[in-house]
Design a protein around this motif. Sequence first.
Motif, PDB file in Angstrom:
ATOM      1  N   GLY A   1       7.767   5.232   2.859  1.00 23.22           N
ATOM      2  CA  GLY A   1       6.804   4.254   3.357  1.00 23.22           C
ATOM      3  C   GLY A   1       5.354   4.522   2.981  1.00 23.22           C
ATOM      4  O   GLY A   1       5.042   5.264   2.048  1.00 23.22           O
ATOM      5  N   MET A   2       4.479   3.873   3.736  1.00 18.97           N
ATOM      6  CA  MET A   2       3.048   3.963   3.470  1.00 18.97           C
ATOM      7  C   MET A   2       2.496   5.373   3.679  1.00 18.97           C
ATOM      8  O   MET A   2       1.496   5.731   3.069  1.00 18.97           O
ATOM      9  N   SER A   3       3.151   6.170   4.507  1.00 19.25           N
ATOM     10  CA  SER A   3       2.658   7.538   4.706  1.00 19.25           C
ATOM     11  C   SER A   3       2.811   8.381   3.446  1.00 19.25           C
ATOM     12  O   SER A   3       2.105   9.364   3.264  1.00 19.25           O
ATOM     13  N   ALA A   4       3.723   7.981   2.541  1.00 16.13           N
ATOM     14  CA  ALA A   4       3.919   8.701   1.284  1.00 16.13           C
ATOM     15  C   ALA A   4       3.292   7.973   0.087  1.00 16.13           C
ATOM     16  O   ALA A   4       3.215   8.532  -1.001  1.00 16.13           O
ATOM     17  N   TRP A   5       2.850   6.753   0.281  1.00 15.56           N
ATOM     18  CA  TRP A   5       2.274   5.924  -0.784  1.00 15.56           C
ATOM     19  C   TRP A   5       1.000   6.567  -1.316  1.00 15.56           C
ATOM     20  O   TRP A   5       0.115   6.938  -0.553  1.00 15.56           O
ATOM     21  N   ARG A   6       0.887   6.707  -2.643  1.00 17.56           N
ATOM     22  CA  ARG A   6      -0.291   7.329  -3.262  1.00 17.56           C
ATOM     23  C   ARG A   6      -1.151   6.333  -4.017  1.00 17.56           C
ATOM     24  O   ARG A   6      -2.177   6.695  -4.591  1.00 17.56           O
ATOM     25  N   GLY A   7      -0.718   5.074  -4.033  1.00 18.43           N
ATOM     26  CA  GLY A   7      -1.453   4.054  -4.766  1.00 18.43           C
ATOM     27  C   GLY A   7      -2.610   3.491  -3.948  1.00 18.43           C
ATOM     28  O   GLY A   7      -2.901   3.947  -2.846  1.00 18.43           O
ATOM     29  N   ASP A   8      -3.240   2.491  -4.510  1.00 20.10           N
ATOM     30  CA  ASP A   8      -4.365   1.830  -3.848  1.00 20.10           C
ATOM     31  C   ASP A   8      -3.878   1.047  -2.638  1.00 20.10           C
ATOM     32  O   ASP A   8      -2.741   0.574  -2.605  1.00 20.10           O
ATOM     33  N   VAL A   9      -4.763   0.926  -1.657  1.00 20.11           N
ATOM     34  CA  VAL A   9      -4.478   0.104  -0.483  1.00 20.11           C
ATOM     35  C   VAL A   9      -5.621  -0.901  -0.295  1.00 20.11           C
ATOM     36  O   VAL A   9      -6.743  -0.687  -0.728  1.00 20.11           O
ATOM     37  N   VAL A  10      -5.270  -1.995   0.349  1.00 24.40           N
ATOM     38  CA  VAL A  10      -6.213  -3.059   0.644  1.00 24.40           C
ATOM     39  C   VAL A  10      -6.361  -3.130   2.148  1.00 24.40           C
ATOM     40  O   VAL A  10      -5.380  -3.075   2.880  1.00 24.40           O
ATOM     41  N   ASP A  11      -7.611  -3.239   2.627  1.00 25.50           N
ATOM     42  CA  ASP A  11      -7.860  -3.398   4.054  1.00 25.50           C
ATOM     43  C   ASP A  11      -7.970  -4.879   4.388  1.00 25.50           C
ATOM     44  O   ASP A  11      -8.377  -5.679   3.543  1.00 25.50           O
ATOM     45  N   GLY A  12      -7.654  -5.226   5.625  1.00 31.10           N
ATOM     46  CA  GLY A  12      -7.785  -6.603   6.085  1.00 31.10           C
ATOM     47  C   GLY A  12      -6.542  -7.413   5.824  1.00 31.10           C
ATOM     48  O   GLY A  12      -5.522  -6.905   5.376  1.00 31.10           O
ATOM     49  N   MET A  13      -6.638  -8.681   6.103  1.00 30.84           N
ATOM     50  CA  MET A  13      -5.498  -9.591   5.898  1.00 30.84           C
ATOM     51  C   MET A  13      -5.591 -10.111   4.510  1.00 30.84           C
ATOM     52  O   MET A  13      -4.911 -10.382   3.739  1.00 30.84           O
TER      53      MET A  13
ATOM     54  N   LEU B   1       7.837   1.395 -10.325  1.00 27.11           N
ATOM     55  CA  LEU B   1       8.227  -0.010 -10.444  1.00 27.11           C
ATOM     56  C   LEU B   1       7.066  -0.937 -10.137  1.00 27.11           C
ATOM     57  O   LEU B   1       6.840  -1.924 -10.834  1.00 27.11           O
ATOM     58  N   GLU B   2       6.330  -0.626  -9.101  1.00 31.77           N
ATOM     59  CA  GLU B   2       5.219  -1.460  -8.642  1.00 31.77           C
ATOM     60  C   GLU B   2       4.117  -1.526  -9.694  1.00 31.77           C
ATOM     61  O   GLU B   2       3.491  -2.566  -9.861  1.00 31.77           O
TER      62      GLU B   2
ATOM     63  N   GLU C   1      -1.560  -2.267  12.003  1.00 32.60           N
ATOM     64  CA  GLU C   1      -1.275  -1.238  11.006  1.00 32.60           C
ATOM     65  C   GLU C   1      -1.476  -1.792   9.598  1.00 32.60           C
ATOM     66  O   GLU C   1      -2.054  -1.131   8.737  1.00 32.60           O
ATOM     67  N   TYR C   2      -0.989  -3.000   9.385  1.00 33.38           N
ATOM     68  CA  TYR C   2      -1.110  -3.663   8.091  1.00 33.38           C
ATOM     69  C   TYR C   2      -2.574  -3.859   7.721  1.00 33.38           C
ATOM     70  O   TYR C   2      -2.989  -3.568   6.597  1.00 33.38           O
ATOM     71  N   VAL C   3      -3.378  -4.337   8.664  1.00 29.05           N
ATOM     72  CA  VAL C   3      -4.802  -4.600   8.425  1.00 29.05           C
ATOM     73  C   VAL C   3      -5.548  -3.320   8.056  1.00 29.05           C
ATOM     74  O   VAL C   3      -6.480  -3.343   7.259  1.00 29.05           O
ATOM     75  N   SER C   4      -5.103  -2.193   8.599  1.00 30.44           N
ATOM     76  CA  SER C   4      -5.799  -0.932   8.328  1.00 30.44           C
ATOM     77  C   SER C   4      -5.538  -0.397   6.921  1.00 30.44           C
ATOM     78  O   SER C   4      -6.206   0.530   6.478  1.00 30.44           O
ATOM     79  N   GLY C   5      -4.588  -0.983   6.202  1.00 30.73           N
ATOM     80  CA  GLY C   5      -4.337  -0.594   4.819  1.00 30.73           C
ATOM     81  C   GLY C   5      -2.927  -0.907   4.383  1.00 30.73           C
ATOM     82  O   GLY C   5      -1.970  -0.463   5.005  1.00 30.73           O
ATOM     83  N   HIS C   6      -2.797  -1.714   3.315  1.00 32.06           N
ATOM     84  CA  HIS C   6      -1.483  -2.097   2.806  1.00 32.06           C
ATOM     85  C   HIS C   6      -1.535  -2.226   1.288  1.00 32.06           C
ATOM     86  O   HIS C   6      -2.603  -2.236   0.691  1.00 32.06           O
ATOM     87  N   ILE C   7      -0.371  -2.344   0.690  1.00 32.99           N
ATOM     88  CA  ILE C   7      -0.267  -2.529  -0.753  1.00 32.99           C
ATOM     89  C   ILE C   7      -0.710  -3.952  -1.093  1.00 32.99           C
ATOM     90  O   ILE C   7      -0.312  -4.912  -0.420  1.00 32.99           O
ATOM     91  N   LYS C   8      -1.529  -4.075  -2.119  1.00 35.41           N
ATOM     92  CA  LYS C   8      -2.022  -5.392  -2.532  1.00 35.41           C
ATOM     93  C   LYS C   8      -0.843  -6.326  -2.791  1.00 35.41           C
ATOM     94  O   LYS C   8       0.095  -5.981  -3.513  1.00 35.41           O
ATOM     95  N   GLY C   9      -0.900  -7.504  -2.201  1.00 31.51           N
ATOM     96  CA  GLY C   9       0.137  -8.506  -2.384  1.00 31.51           C
ATOM     97  C   GLY C   9       1.294  -8.412  -1.415  1.00 31.51           C
ATOM     98  O   GLY C   9       2.148  -9.295  -1.390  1.00 31.51           O
TER      99      GLY C   9
ATOM    100  N   ILE D   1      11.142  -3.626   1.063  1.00 30.92           N
ATOM    101  CA  ILE D   1      10.733  -3.564   2.460  1.00 30.92           C
ATOM    102  C   ILE D   1      10.102  -2.204   2.731  1.00 30.92           C
ATOM    103  O   ILE D   1      10.701  -1.167   2.458  1.00 30.92           O
ATOM    104  N   ILE D   2       8.881  -2.228   3.278  1.00 30.19           N
ATOM    105  CA  ILE D   2       8.142  -0.986   3.520  1.00 30.19           C
ATOM    106  C   ILE D   2       7.564  -0.977   4.934  1.00 30.19           C
ATOM    107  O   ILE D   2       7.274  -2.031   5.498  1.00 30.19           O
ATOM    108  N   CYS D   3       7.427   0.211   5.505  1.00 29.18           N
ATOM    109  CA  CYS D   3       6.763   0.397   6.796  1.00 29.18           C
ATOM    110  C   CYS D   3       5.924   1.677   6.689  1.00 29.18           C
ATOM    111  O   CYS D   3       5.466   2.010   5.610  1.00 29.18           O
ATOM    112  N   LEU D   4       5.752   2.385   7.779  1.00 29.12           N
ATOM    113  CA  LEU D   4       4.949   3.605   7.735  1.00 29.12           C
ATOM    114  C   LEU D   4       5.720   4.762   7.095  1.00 29.12           C
ATOM    115  O   LEU D   4       5.214   5.422   6.194  1.00 29.12           O
ATOM    116  N   SER D   5       6.964   4.993   7.546  1.00 31.26           N
ATOM    117  CA  SER D   5       7.694   6.144   7.021  1.00 31.26           C
ATOM    118  C   SER D   5       9.121   5.843   6.565  1.00 31.26           C
ATOM    119  O   SER D   5       9.748   6.681   5.940  1.00 31.26           O
ATOM    120  N   GLY D   6       9.646   4.676   6.893  1.00 30.47           N
ATOM    121  CA  GLY D   6      10.983   4.304   6.437  1.00 30.47           C
ATOM    122  C   GLY D   6      11.946   3.897   7.531  1.00 30.47           C
ATOM    123  O   GLY D   6      12.983   3.310   7.246  1.00 30.47           O
TER     124      GLY D   6
END
Length: 101
Positions: A89-101, A13-14, A29-37, A61-66
Amino acid sequence: MYKSIMIDEFEQLEKRNDLAIIDVREEDEYVSGHIKGAKNMPLSNLQETAETLDKNQPYYIICLSGGRSQMASEHFSSLGYDVTNVMGGMSAWRGDVVDGM
């Protein structure tokens, strides 16, 4: 009542849509890597920040594991928001991540 989606379906979907994603992990946790946007709204601050959202907009709504995203989804849903919990959650996410705010 909120919906749930598995990470594989969410990833598809994303890729095809511009989704409103809320990451409920803590800021460090977010700053260390999150989905763009994805918007960071830590679970610990939801009482103060939930009313800033548009009730006409669906949110994922997403977190580390759900676990935290499930709690946040219950909270948002009780306030009348259209939310979907992203299981895995992010522990299973295989897409790109963005660092920082």
